[in-house]
Design an enzyme around this catalytic site. Structure first.
Site, PDB file in Angstrom:
ATOM      1  N   ASP A 207      72.005 -15.124  92.817  1.00 21.60           N
ATOM      2  CA  ASP A 207      72.331 -16.650  92.457  1.00 21.60           C
ATOM      3  C   ASP A 207      71.412 -17.594  92.790  1.00 21.60           C
ATOM      4  OD1 ASP A 207      74.599 -18.196  90.980  1.00 21.60           O
ATOM      5  OD2 ASP A 207      74.441 -18.870  92.806  1.00 21.60           O
ATOM      6  N   GLU A 257      68.147 -15.258  89.695  1.00 15.75           N
ATOM      7  CA  GLU A 257      68.138 -16.345  88.849  1.00 15.75           C
ATOM      8  C   GLU A 257      67.190 -17.509  89.519  1.00 15.75           C
ATOM      9  OE1 GLU A 257      71.408 -19.708  87.639  1.00 15.75           O
ATOM     10  OE2 GLU A 257      71.345 -19.101  89.656  1.00 15.75           O
TER      11      GLU A 257
HETATM   12  O1  ISL Z   1      72.564 -27.058  87.820  1.00 18.26           O
HETATM   13  C1  ISL Z   1      71.388 -26.615  87.755  1.00 18.26           C
HETATM   14  C2  ISL Z   1      70.371 -27.787  87.000  1.00 18.26           C
HETATM   15  O2  ISL Z   1      70.873 -28.863  87.216  1.00 18.26           O
HETATM   16  C3  ISL Z   1      71.067 -25.119  87.577  1.00 18.26           C
HETATM   17  O3  ISL Z   1      69.653 -25.111  87.848  1.00 18.26           O
HETATM   18  C4  ISL Z   1      71.636 -24.440  88.646  1.00 18.26           C
HETATM   19  O4  ISL Z   1      70.954 -24.693  89.967  1.00 18.26           O
HETATM   20  C5  ISL Z   1      71.633 -22.959  88.327  1.00 18.26           C
HETATM   21  O5  ISL Z   1      72.454 -22.951  86.986  1.00 18.26           O
HETATM   22  C6  ISL Z   1      72.347 -22.318  89.545  1.00 18.26           C
HETATM   23  O6  ISL Z   1      73.668 -21.744  88.914  1.00 18.26           O
HETATM   24  C7  ISL Z   1      74.090 -20.605  89.596  1.00 18.26           C
HETATM   25  O7  ISL Z   1      74.611 -21.272  90.814  1.00 18.26           O
HETATM   26  C8  ISL Z   1      76.061 -22.243  90.715  1.00 18.26           C
HETATM   27  C9  ISL Z   1      76.764 -21.680  89.847  1.00 18.26           C
HETATM   28  O8  ISL Z   1      77.903 -22.944  89.476  1.00 18.26           O
HETATM   29  C10 ISL Z   1      76.446 -21.239  88.426  1.00 18.26           C
HETATM   30  O9  ISL Z   1      77.310 -20.756  87.632  1.00 18.26           O
HETATM   31  C11 ISL Z   1      75.591 -20.151  88.689  1.00 18.26           C
HETATM   32  O10 ISL Z   1      74.824 -19.682  87.600  1.00 18.26           O
HETATM   33  C12 ISL Z   1      76.276 -22.233  92.052  1.00 18.26           C
HETATM   34  O11 ISL Z   1      76.630 -20.997  92.716  1.00 18.26           O
END
Ligand code: ISL
Length: 529
Positions: A207, A257
């Site tokens: 993540d 990610e």
């Molecule tokens: O929010 C973003 C841009 O404004 C995204 O780039 C974000 O950093 C990204 O989607 C991270 O997401 C992941 O980590 C988050 C969680 O809420 C998400 O569901 C997950 O996919 C925090 O753990």
């Protein structure tokens, strides 16, 4: 039900895999309490085997206060009791494996829950404070946050504690960021990786993989200044090299990610001694447009080629607007900042395009990620204001609808209560009117359904095998390419039906051809020439 196929033995299964994302809370509710659980997933393994996926990626299933849907982890070695037990997770991993399906778990190294023992001890004044970013504030009496960083969910990235210090959280205040300069943070995550590999998982999704390391001085963010104080820091690569050594000992794989617009910087994460793969967000964010998609595909293949890493193709996940909705709007791309309530949507158009996009992405070289419900063609739901749970909605001051619209509990059985998601209690997020029309049991009977298209596509997809892609000459607004193994994919974006190349066999099409055998707008076909 079809016979489960044995898991592909090759060490490189992940290079061409179809990986299905399970958001457990919304997948299937085995005990009837309104929340999806591992019992629900186990009961639906036949659906996943019949669909023909190679692996399941589980969004976090660990102990969590669920302030961010489980991305706020209180204990990496325990399953949240709402989902089940560790013994049940082990059973699920084994049963999936018997059905030919591997398991990928989700690790959230950037932060933990504020209920994690480390953070609780830190607040109580223990030495664990060094594992986080605590700093005095600025201004008179330290009333202002230590720097100008903003949370990804809106508002300041700092929260003040009773003794006057502030702590950093790039996401919600309930998700304090860890300090990756501390050896204990590294050690703990390496142990957690081993813990899950020891339980038979085949891979780990990482993540927010580009956010872990911060500039130790925590300077203000200044637009355009390099390096960024917390995105894509060079020090991260050392972390992933040590993780790779652990994964290699188990033949495990990583998918990162990594949201980075710079393709050269993105590719650094995929060097042979780092991550195996990363999500392709440039493809996901790309509007439904022939030349822009071709540019996105070429860019992806070009950035992956020199490092020998396979591309991934992603249209949807638990954070973004569902594909059939996005493609049915005036703006068919995806941008977190552009989300709003009440956006006009033509679902019939969006569904037609999503069907074509399914055949497009499944024909490209590399791995494909499907998000639960994509195989049912579920639209994004508008969640009534009082029922929204996503912190992104609240932290935006209520202007951003948040991400719950793609997390609505799945419809399985049209005639059952709650469309067969559960039984006794109402699902944790409301299912919109008409949800049962999308139920899996109904779609299984209908050869024209999204589910039937996905099943057939996954059955035929091995024909495309591995190997490069060659673009074929095609009229304006048409994309056509051949894969080394022989088959051809043609997608028509133009408003006039397109002549198909001379072919010996039509393998599959996302919709009917015209009476004279041409390919209509927003339709894709797979052919043998
Ligand atoms: O929010 C973003 C841009 O404004 C995204 O780039 C974000 O950093 C990204 O989607 C991270 O997401 C992941 O980590 C988050 C969680 O809420 C998400 O569901 C997950 O996919 C925090 O753990």
């Amino acid at each position: 039900m079809g016979q489960p196929t044995p898991a592909r033995k090759q060490a490189d299964w992940w290079r061409t895999a179809v990986i299905y994302q399970v958001y457990v809370r919304s997948f299937a509710d085995g005990d009837g309490d309104g929340t999806g659980d591992l019992a629900g997933v186990r009961a639906k393994l036949p659906h996943l085997a019949e669909l023909g996926v190679d692996a399941l990626w589980f969004s976090p299933w660990y102990l969590s206060p669920m302030r961010d849907g489980g991305y706020d982890v209180a204990d990496y070695r325990a399953i949240d009791p709402a989902f089940g037990t560790l013994a049940e997770a082990e059973k699920l991993i084994a049963e999936a494996r018997e059905a030919g399906i591997r398991t990928i778990v989700d690790i959230v190294p950037n932060h933990v829950s504020d209920q994690h023992p480390w953070f609780r001890s830190a607040l109580a004044g223990g030495p664990e404070r060094d594992l986080f970013h605590f700093r005095p504030g600025r201004g008179p009496n330290g009333q202002l946050p230590p720097n100008n960083w903003e949370s990804q969910f809106g508002g300041p990235a700092w929260t003040r504690v009773p003794d006057g210090d502030w702590y950093l959280h790039l996401f919600a205040p309930e998700q304090p960021d860890l300090d990756w300069a501390h050896p204990a943070v590294r050690q703990e995550h390496e142990d957690v990786l081993r813990f899950w590999f020891d339980r038979g998982v085949a891979g780990v999704r990482i993540d927010s993989a580009a956010l872990l390391v911060k500039d130790p001085d925590l300077p203000d963010f200044v637009e355009g200044r390099d390096p960024h104080p917390y995105v894509d820091r060079d020090e991260l690569h050392d972390v992933y090299r040590s993780w790779r050594a652990i994964a290699d000992a188990y033949d495990g794989i990583f998918v990162g990610e990594v949201w980075l617009p710079d393709t050269e910087r993105f590719a650094r994460y995929l060097r042979p001694d780092e991550l195996h793969t990363a999500f392709n967000f440039s493809f996901l964010s790309c509007p439904w447009d022939a030349s822009r998609l071709r540019t996105a595909i070429d860019g992806t293949l070009a950035e992956h080629a020199p490092i020998g890493a396979p591309a991934t193709w992603v249209l949807c996940n638990h954070d973004v607007t569902r594909t059939v909705t996005r493609y049915g709007r005036a703006d068919t791309g995806f941008d977190f900042a552009a989300k709003s309530f009440g956006t006009p949507t033509d679902l019939a158009l969006g569904t037609c395009r999503a069907r074509a996009a399914a055949l497009l992405s499944l024909a490209l070289p590399g791995a494909v990620y499907l998000y639960q419900g994509e195989e049912l063609g579920l639209p994004e739901a508008e969640i009534p204001q009082g029922r929204i749970q996503d912190p992104m909605h609240f932290r935006s001051g209520g202007t951003d609808p948040g991400r719950d619209g793609c997390r609505v509990p799945l419809p399985w059985i049209a005639e059952a209560p709650y469309a067969g998601f559960g039984s006794r209690e109402e699902p944790w997020l409301p299912q919109p009117e008409g949800w049962s029309a999308y139920a899996a049991d109904r779609q299984a009977e209908d050869p024209g359904s999204m589910l039937s298209l996905y099943r057939e596509a996954l059955r035929v997809r091995p024909d495309f095998a591995d190997g490069p892609l060659t673009w074929l000459t095609a009229p304006e607004g048409v994309l056509a390419f051949a894969r080394a193994a022989g088959p051809v994919c043609v997608v028509n974006f133009a408003d006039t039906p397109a002549e198909l190349p001379a072919h010996s066999r039509l393998l599959l099409s996302s919709g009917p051809l015209t009476a004279d055998g041409r390919l209509p707008q927003d339709t894709a076909a797979w052919l043998h020439l």
